[in-house]
Write an enzyme that holds these catalytic residues in place. Structure first.
Site, short mmCIF file in Angstrom:
data_model
loop_
_atom_site.label_atom_id
_atom_site.label_comp_id
_atom_site.label_asym_id
_atom_site.label_seq_id
_atom_site.Cartn_x
_atom_site.Cartn_y
_atom_site.Cartn_z
N LYS A 33 -14.38 -0.73 -3.26
CA LYS A 33 -15.21 -0.29 -2.07
C LYS A 33 -16.83 -1.70 -3.20
O LYS A 33 -17.76 -2.41 -2.22
CB LYS A 33 -15.91 -0.15 -1.44
CG LYS A 33 -14.80 0.46 0.04
CD LYS A 33 -15.60 0.93 0.77
CE LYS A 33 -14.71 1.73 1.80
NZ LYS A 33 -12.83 2.30 2.05
C1 LIG Z 1 -11.72 2.72 1.64
C2 LIG Z 1 -10.55 2.74 1.35
C3 LIG Z 1 -9.05 1.89 1.56
C4 LIG Z 1 -9.30 1.43 2.19
O1 LIG Z 1 -9.43 0.28 2.87
P1 LIG Z 1 -9.86 -0.43 4.09
O2 LIG Z 1 -10.46 -2.18 3.52
O3 LIG Z 1 -10.79 0.13 5.00
O4 LIG Z 1 -7.91 -0.87 4.58
C5 LIG Z 1 -8.44 2.94 1.13
N1 LIG Z 1 -8.34 3.60 -0.32
C6 LIG Z 1 -10.16 4.34 -0.77
C7 LIG Z 1 -9.84 4.90 -1.81
C8 LIG Z 1 -10.89 3.12 -0.22
O5 LIG Z 1 -12.43 3.93 -0.47
#
Ligand SMILES: *Cc1c(COP(=O)(O)O)cnc(C)c1O
Length: 434
Positions: free
Chosen positions: A107
């Site tokens: 993210k």
């Molecule tokens: C947010 C997140 C996901 C999921 O990603 P999306 O874009 O919501 O599908 C997977 N793994 C981690 C570690 C995350 O923080």
């Protein structure tokens, strides 16, 4: 580039509006009106390009007409301050490590790009931009770190007292500068309600330029296409089909991959890998989309019962199930299967997967097992294993080293303001302090 709402293709806004609004006024999600295809020459020379160069070319072809080139270059260079290594785990299975940013999760890419873009728009106006974010843990840290020190912006993080892990809390309460943490006596839902109410409160919206930084912002989606190109560039050759397995919750990461493919990146298949929150894999089997309450798992960043980017995925295929199902295969896995995979890969390949990456690994293996295919398989490793230290240590009977970036947060003192879960208290706080 104009952006339209998935609820109404006639509703079009420019980049600034799409990014500062986040959600369209009709509750749709913004999508680029036109997805440019990158020139053949770009793909022919991609293996010689740096991550920043690749990211700039991708961003430039999407939004290059909306921002001066020099600014866009600066924004991309600020976003891509860390690598995304492609690590060979076993024959034809690569981990794409997306966790080398400041909060050790993928993210960071989206949060950093969005914060730089908002910072650019803030410079063009008198009012500073105040970003309100309710968090149950991870979003708050990625957003707060992304905006840290960005001129013209202030971040207010609301989080439920005692309901986030110590590491998570430290990642947004130790920063200072333009980041304020409000510790709410209540739940995550209280925090979210207070933020939503603030956006509807004309006393506040007249006085301040408020915006949210939630995961549906188009400025978070765009940079999530960069690393698909980069991973492709790093493969030994481009003679075999490429399979991407993406551990998914709200499906922003996978939608970034679909965007990359639309821009010309030759990806053979996407694997939508989920834990037991399997609304999308179920949709791919039954053609019906059945959102439901989420269930708790060890890969908790994917505990999503109503994936917010699903409408974007559908939109990319004009709502045509067959077209979508032709490009995406879905699989779901239990916690037991996830832990078993973590143990096997650890003992066989000496590689430590976090629970989210392990779900993606399982999806990749399942697809390759079912389709005897000479392919390059890539699974996204979305978090550093130390972020899920308890589960990883217990599953692997080992002790994961905490990287120094996390350690740095832990050493600083926490600074937060305690507030009740009453909206009026929050409003007064804003009025008195901003
Ligand atoms: C947010 C997140 C996901 C999921 O990603 P999306 O874009 O919501 O599908 C997977 N793994 C981690 C570690 C995350 O923080």
């Amino acid at each position: 580039m104009k952006f339209y709402s998935t609820n109404n293709p006639e509703l079009k806004v420019d980049l600034k509006q799409a990014v500062t609004q986040g959600l369209a006024p009709d509750n749709g999600l913004y999508m680029p009106e036109l997805i440019p295809v990158l020139p053949t020459a770009f793909f022919e020379t991609i293996a010689q390009k740096s991550f920043q160069e690749i990211a700039f070319e991708v961003a430039n072809s999407l939004i290059g007409d909306d921002i001066p080139k020099s600014e866009l270059k600066r924004i991309v260079e600020h976003t891509i301050q860390f690598d995304a290594p492609l690590v060979l785990i076993e024959k034809d299975a690569y981990a794409l490590e997306l966790f080398h940013g400041p909060t050790l999760a993928f993210k960071d890419f989206g949060a950093r790009f969005m914060s730089q873009l908002l910072g650019y728009f803030a410079q063009q106006q008198e009012k500073e931009i105040i970003i309100l974010v309710a968090t149950s843990g991870d979003t708050g840290s990625a957003v707060a770190n992304g905006f840290l020190g960005v001129p013209g912006t202030k971040v207010v993080v609301l989080y439920p007292s005692g309901k986030v892990s110590e590491i998570q809390e430290k990642q947004f309460t130790t920063l200072g500068q333009n980041v304020t943490a409000l510790e709410i006596t209540g739940t995550f839902d209280d925090c979210q309600r207070m933020v939503k109410q603030a956006f509807l409160d004309t006393d506040l919206t007249k006085k301040y330029f408020l915006t949210s930084a939630n995961s549906i912002n188009i400025a978070r989606l765009i940079p999530q296409s960069f690393y698909y190109f980069y991973a492709y560039a790093k493969l030994p050759d481009h003679k075999r089909p490429v399979i991407f397995s993406v551990p998914s919750g709200n499906f922003g990461n996978l939608t970034g991959g679909l965007l990359a493919k639309r821009m010309g990146l030759p990806i053979h298949k996407f694997i939508a890998s989920t834990n037991i929150n399997d609304v999308v894999p179920q949709y791919l089997l039954s053609k019906t989309f059945n959102p439901r309450a989420s269930r708790q798992t060890i890969s908790n960043a994917m505990d999503v019962g109503n994936p917010s980017n699903f409408v974007r995925m559908l939109d990319l295929f004009q709502g045509d199930f067959d077209l979508l199902a032709n490009e995406i295969v879905g699989y779901s896995f239990t916690d037991e299967e996830t832990q078993k995979a973590m143990r096997e890969v650890f003992s066989r390949n000496k590689y430590v997967m976090d629970p989210h990456g392990a779900v993606a690994y399982l999806g990749l293996k399942k697809y390759l097992g079912e389709h005897k295919l000479e392919a390059y398989g890539i699974f996204a490793e979305t978090a550093h294993p130390a972020k899920f230290k308890e589960v990883v240590d217990e599953t692997l009977k080992t002790t994961v080293q905490i990287p120094s970036v996390l350690d740095k947060f832990l050493k600083h003192p926490k600074k937060s303001y305690a507030l009740s879960n009453k909206y009026e208290d929050f409003k007064n706080y804003l009025n008195n302090n901003f």
